[in-house]
Design an enzyme around this catalytic site. Structure first.
Site, PDB file in Angstrom:
ATOM      1  N   THR A   1     141.801  45.891 -68.926  1.00 32.48           N
ATOM      2  CA  THR A   1     142.127  45.900 -67.502  1.00 32.48           C
ATOM      3  C   THR A   1     141.402  44.755 -66.816  1.00 32.48           C
ATOM      4  OG1 THR A   1     142.114  47.208 -65.459  1.00 32.48           O
ATOM      5  CG2 THR A   1     140.286  47.552 -66.971  1.00 32.48           C
TER       6      THR A   1
ATOM      7  N   HIS B   1     131.225  58.279 -76.141  1.00 31.07           N
ATOM      8  CA  HIS B   1     130.054  58.340 -77.010  1.00 31.07           C
ATOM      9  C   HIS B   1     130.184  59.428 -78.079  1.00 31.07           C
ATOM     10  CE1 HIS B   1     126.271  57.058 -78.284  1.00 31.07           C
ATOM     11  NE2 HIS B   1     125.494  57.362 -77.245  1.00 31.07           N
TER      12      HIS B   1
END
Length: 408
Positions: free
Chosen positions: A319, A371
């Site tokens: 993006t 994560h």
């Protein structure tokens, strides 16, 4: 009379309902076969609804109405004749109406024993008249809000009273589209359902600037597309994804799915909101191929022609908030993907180069990652690999031969 019932077709797998965004025709209009008669919003895209046959149309759903896939939304009378002209309809003579009855006025109520709000005392009125201040612009502190002499003395010409606004106070309420509502729900779910972290780095854009300046005209003349930044970033990302495959993976329940291909989602701002068309097998595309594909997909997004198939299946997203002036941000993961790269604006900054301070065009990069599946070592290593390729594109991305890599 032959009547065709037009039902909402399925825009894609797992979509059960759509919203009638706009009717492009009016009730009673004659429509041609395959003429676009409506725009419908699903939770992934805006699509046009074409007429299945020619005839006179009767609408069975309102704009903004949510309808099920397979529901009848209009009827087409296929026996209806096509009008030859557009002559204005003859207006009917107005019907005579009875004169409205006039009720006798009710007796006025007895005056209240209190003062009207913002009613000045005689002394206050004289002071306000001398100052040229409207009593309505003064907040009274006396009994029942009456303006006292002290209020009038403290009033300032042209200044609104405390708590009174002198500007425009208009509000407009607009219903969110299905696409925007679905996007909002997805973004909230990402924050709630992933362990999202962001790591940052910066890249020196000097070499990419030089390559674009040197070859942009020749590149555009030969290939018919511009040489932009996205092709370099896409090549850098696919290389880094192959070096750190967990960044290209995703979670499915208790399993990790590793993708051996790089389907890169490119975030594009369109009239209906943010869309993410996908470059399939971007690892195999040349710089020219990437630029041509991005141009085609971006045009489809802005024209409302993008399909659901062209926006599904990405493994990683890029993006570019820099086109809007963003200096730094933490992009949100596009599920079920596990990571996203955020580009930002390019600013000339002083940097240390071989012990000397030089002015270089610098860009901050950000990688947000889940994560649960990507450790810090992989995320940081991935971003460093992207940085290295962009700092030194000729050697790392172009094999040492600029003209060959640009197909010139």
């Amino acid at each position: 009379m032959s009547i065709l019932e037009m039902k909402v077709p399925s825009p894609g797998e797992s979509i059960t309902e759509v919203e009638i965004a706009t009717w492009l025709v009016k009730d009673g209009d004659y429509v041609e076969k395959d003429q676009a008669i409506a725009e419908v919003d699903s939770d992934k895209a805006t699509l046009e609804l074409p007429a299945e046959q020619a005839g006179i149309i009767t609408l069975k759903a309102e704009e903004g109405e949510v309808v099920k896939v397979g529901q009848v939304v209009c009827l087409i009378d296929m026996s209806g004749a096509k009008p030859e002209g557009t002559a204005a309809p003859v207006a009917e003579a107005p019907k005579a109406e009875e004169a409205p009855k006039v009720e006798a006025p009710k007796p006025a109520a007895a005056p209240a024993a209190t003062y009207a709000t913002n009613s000045p005392s005689p002394a206050a009125k004289k002071i306000l008249d001398e100052k040229g201040i409207d009593a309505a612009a003064v907040s009274g502190t006396g009994r029942d809000g009456r303006i006292t002499k002290e209020d009038a003395l403290n009033a300032t010409p042209g200044a609104p009273a405390m708590g009174v606004s002198s500007g425009n106070r208009t509000q407009t309420t607009t219903k969110l589209s299905v696409l925007r509502r679905k996007l909002a729900a997805r973004l909230v779910s990402v924050k709630n359902e992933t362990a999202m972290l962001t790591t940052f780095n910066e890249v020196d854009m000097s070499e990419i600037f030089r390559i674009r300046k040197q070859y942009k005209e020749e590149f555009a003349a030969k290939h018919g597309v511009g040489l932009g930044f996205m092709s370099f970033f896409t090549k850098a990302v696919t290389r880094a994804l192959q070096m750190y495959p967990d960044v290209n993976a995703m979670i499915d329940g208790d399993y990790k799915i590793n993708n051996e291909f790089c389907d890169i989602s490119i975030a594009v701002s369109g009239p209906k909101g943010l869309m993410v068309p996908v470059l399939r097998n971007a690892e195999n595309l040349t710089l020219r191929g990437i630029e041509a594909s991005i141009k085609e997909l971006a045009t489809k997004v802005r024209d409302g022609k993008i399909t659901i198939e062209e926006m599904t299946g990405g493994t990683f997203t890029i993006t570019n908030g820099g086109v809007f002036g963003s200096m730094l941000s933490t992009p949100i993961i596009n599920p079920p993907q596990s990571a996203i790269l955020g580009m930002h604006n390019i600013i000339e900054r002083p940097v240390a180069v071989n012990g000397k301070v030089e002015i270089r065009p610098m860009m901050y990069l950000a990688v947000s990652y889940d994560h649960r599946i990507i450790d810090g070592r992989e995320s940081v290593g991935f971003l460093v690999a992207v940085k290295e390729a962009l700092d030194n594109p000729v050697e790392i991305l172009m094999g040492g031969d600029e003209r060959k890599a640009l197909e010139l």
